[in-house]
Design an enzyme around this catalytic site. Sequence first.
Site, mmCIF file in Angstrom:
data_model
loop_
_atom_site.group_PDB
_atom_site.id
_atom_site.type_symbol
_atom_site.label_atom_id
_atom_site.label_comp_id
_atom_site.label_asym_id
_atom_site.label_seq_id
_atom_site.Cartn_x
_atom_site.Cartn_y
_atom_site.Cartn_z
ATOM 1 N N ASN A 1 60.373 -7.599 -2.091
ATOM 2 C CA ASN A 1 59.508 -7.457 -3.267
ATOM 3 C C ASN A 1 58.635 -6.221 -3.178
ATOM 4 O O ASN A 1 58.292 -5.601 -4.190
ATOM 5 C CB ASN A 1 58.607 -8.700 -3.412
ATOM 6 C CG ASN A 1 59.395 -9.937 -3.777
ATOM 7 O OD1 ASN A 1 60.519 -9.840 -4.263
ATOM 8 N ND2 ASN A 1 58.816 -11.104 -3.538
ATOM 9 N N GLU B 1 58.743 9.573 -22.164
ATOM 10 C CA GLU B 1 59.558 10.749 -21.846
ATOM 11 C C GLU B 1 60.767 10.344 -21.022
ATOM 12 O O GLU B 1 61.830 10.941 -21.131
ATOM 13 C CB GLU B 1 58.723 11.773 -21.081
ATOM 14 C CG GLU B 1 57.693 12.456 -21.958
ATOM 15 C CD GLU B 1 56.785 13.388 -21.180
ATOM 16 O OE1 GLU B 1 57.182 13.856 -20.102
ATOM 17 O OE2 GLU B 1 55.664 13.628 -21.656
#
Lengths: 472, 413
Positions: B256, B282
């Site tokens: 994780n 973007e």
Amino acid sequence: MRDCVRARVRERERMGVVVLQVGQGGNQFGLSLFDALFSLTSSLANEFFREPRRSADLPRARAVLIDSEPKVVAAVKRRSRAMGYWRYGPYSSYTEDSGSGNNWAKGFCRLGPSWQDALSDLVRREVEMCDIFDGFITSQSLAGGTGAGIGSYLLEVLKDEYPSCNTLSHCIWPLEGECTVQYYNVVLSIAHLCDVVDGLLLVKNETLMSTCKKALGIQRPSFDDMNTVGARALASVLVPAYYQTKPKLTGLLKSSGKAATTCKVKSSDCQSQMMSSTQVRILSDLVTGLCSHPKYRMLALRNTPQVPTGLDNSTTHPWKSHLKQLKQMLYMEPSWAMESTSSVHGHKCTSDYSAFRKIDRCVANLLVLRGKGSSDADVSLLEDKALYPVWSKDPLMVATNTAPLGDFHIFASLLSNCSSAIAPAAHALSRARAMHASKAYLYQYAKHGLSMDDFDTSFEAIEAVLEQYREL
Amino acid sequence: MPREIITIQCGQCGNQVGCRFWELALQEHAAFNPSGVFYFSMSSLFRNMDTRFKPPRELPVSDGISKIKDLEARAVLVDMEEGVVNQLLKGPLSNLFKSRQCITGISGSGNNWAHGHDVYGPQYGEAILEKIQSEAEKCESLQSFNILHSLGGGTGSGLGSYIMEALHDNYSGVLRISVPVFPSKDDDVVTSPYNSMLAVKSLVDHADCVLPIENEALCEILDKMEVRKLRSPTLYVPKPSKGKKHPSGKGFDAMNEIVANLLLHLTSSVRFDGSLNVDLNELTTNLVPFPKLHFLMSSMSPALHGPSHENAAQLPTVNQLFTDVILHKNQLVKGNPLACTYLASAFLFRGSQSNVSDLSANICHLRQRMKMVHWNPEGFKIGHCFRPPLHAPQALLCLANNTCIRAGIHSNA
């Protein structure tokens, strides 16, 4: 001093040029430009700075800062405050939070119109602080969405609001691989800007990087290093100089305190300047002299040296080597000449590199020489008729100033209306056409109102410009 | 001024990954903020609350000099079992989350996508959307929803798909970025192939951008680090957790942490300054040439705590980072991108020791080794953020739209 001279002096002191910094690249470059304009002259360049209301405050840059996200403008303002010599005005910036996502259509079709009123007010406020308004210089990058898209839209709007003003657009050409959709943004920007600005000065990041590495010995140049080099080059044609006019006595002189001191020291040089020279009006003369033909607007800037050299009293012709170097720079750079086109999906790219001539043919040139003996330099190398088309009358303007440019005792700049933009523009066009043929990314632009036909129109506009320059 | 990101954690895996993400986010901001000021950069992920008032009043960022009082995460936690969320609310991060940000069920989804999507979706959908709306209204300029979930089970995949569809309908202008954990081949959930296939369909239709993660790939990255530990005993490797382990024996905590680092790196340019800022908008503009081809391979170098105890001489250079990041063993999904075609790729660099010329030079070298699609031979996007991550003085994230992702999706779904 004669009354007419006094009038011209007063006029020159009150003329103002407003710099519009749009987008991340434009704002970062604009900071370097104002720094150069401040530090490379011995007295305050009133065209670009205004005196603050209170004498204890610092001069204010005549600038409007625009970006679609807030971090860069905040950082630029912080850095100008930290430098401590000049500042941006406290109400001279406009930012939003949306970002333009590198999408020219979002900048041009969405954000530009929605910001139009606010930007017009901001610009008008700055223009009203100029006693005589000469015009705009924009600083923008062509790769992204804000500088390219919003910058192009703003210039169209300003052309309508200030129809008689002069506009010079300083456009930063991106490095290869800076942004995936950069060729779309570049092509769309140039196609629109060619219709609205008077002069379009294209500066390649690659050239600035190469200058930093080879001439300045900076192995790993940062954007700051590149912006410093580019800003010095642009400032060298914007700070005061005098062009030689014969035979009338239309002399004038800077009469601000520091310049007067300079002239007292070099009284003989000043005297000769007074007797035979006319002050260059930064934007108007530059634009009318270089870009008088509506089809030819692309400018390129070359200068030498890149590193300050000491006064060389051993040679009698210190200017000869610099002028020779400038002329050599007019020959096309090998990297551009080696580009090749290819046909994609059966669509033949129309850009034809075999038509390139060896030298960058020029419509007109502005040569600015700074340093001792500049007014006597022999400029015949650049008067060579082979450089110019036959229809170009008086293509070479020469301006000089005996004062050094910062640490540079001798400095020569050549601002040319020439064909050096053909190679990069043709390369960008071929890449944009290849993506367009595959319909890649078009849905991103269509989302904001730009259709495939709009792209075709822009492609044709660029082809027309390239064709004009090829015929030179 | 702030540009906010709302994290939606759905299901057991989503909440566990989210927990690790918030821990690391707090550590990252604390490392550069010893005076405890609520900077602009924090407001993307957190709110500053004054709990002396009832209900607590949000303190705006204003000029960025006000002290931190009580932080609240911009997050919505969803799970159809109470266990994981309750643990979060009682654990060290309990102050970050309030019960009004959580939706829990009791009986779970039974590892059934249809149960999560068609039963719990309509049942809890309105409540979930209310909580999301409550978070969204507190944002000045919401940039994206980051959805953390796994695809093998029932809640993360089924209810996660439902939430994705609802976000598409109700917030079409806001980015939806999904970070799904694909089940591995030896996953102990028998129905995981069905669940992940049904969830992928929803991601294709409704997500703007998907960054798939495979547990197997994360295990291989951790294996590599353990081999390095044997060679270099001072090298720090995260301890395996005492709790649930992946069938390979690796603790989920370490895995994780890799995903959490990915999320922090992805959002670093939104939060901190740099010479080439890259928004999440973007990324999608540059990396997604066609609307449905939005599955991106991700890889990081270094992915995890690596060189913190090593000699300075052994720290990877920027050139090494670029070389490592395109190798198949560093991808977070199994696959060899160098053997397939790149449609576009983004290289997001964090750190102030290198600058744009280094990044540009490395991209020129990499181009020789990467097979780019014919209509986009220069399909690169560079980003540079000055602030390095916690675990290294400089790091590189590569997001690639590469055709080898189809092998990963095909084998898992």
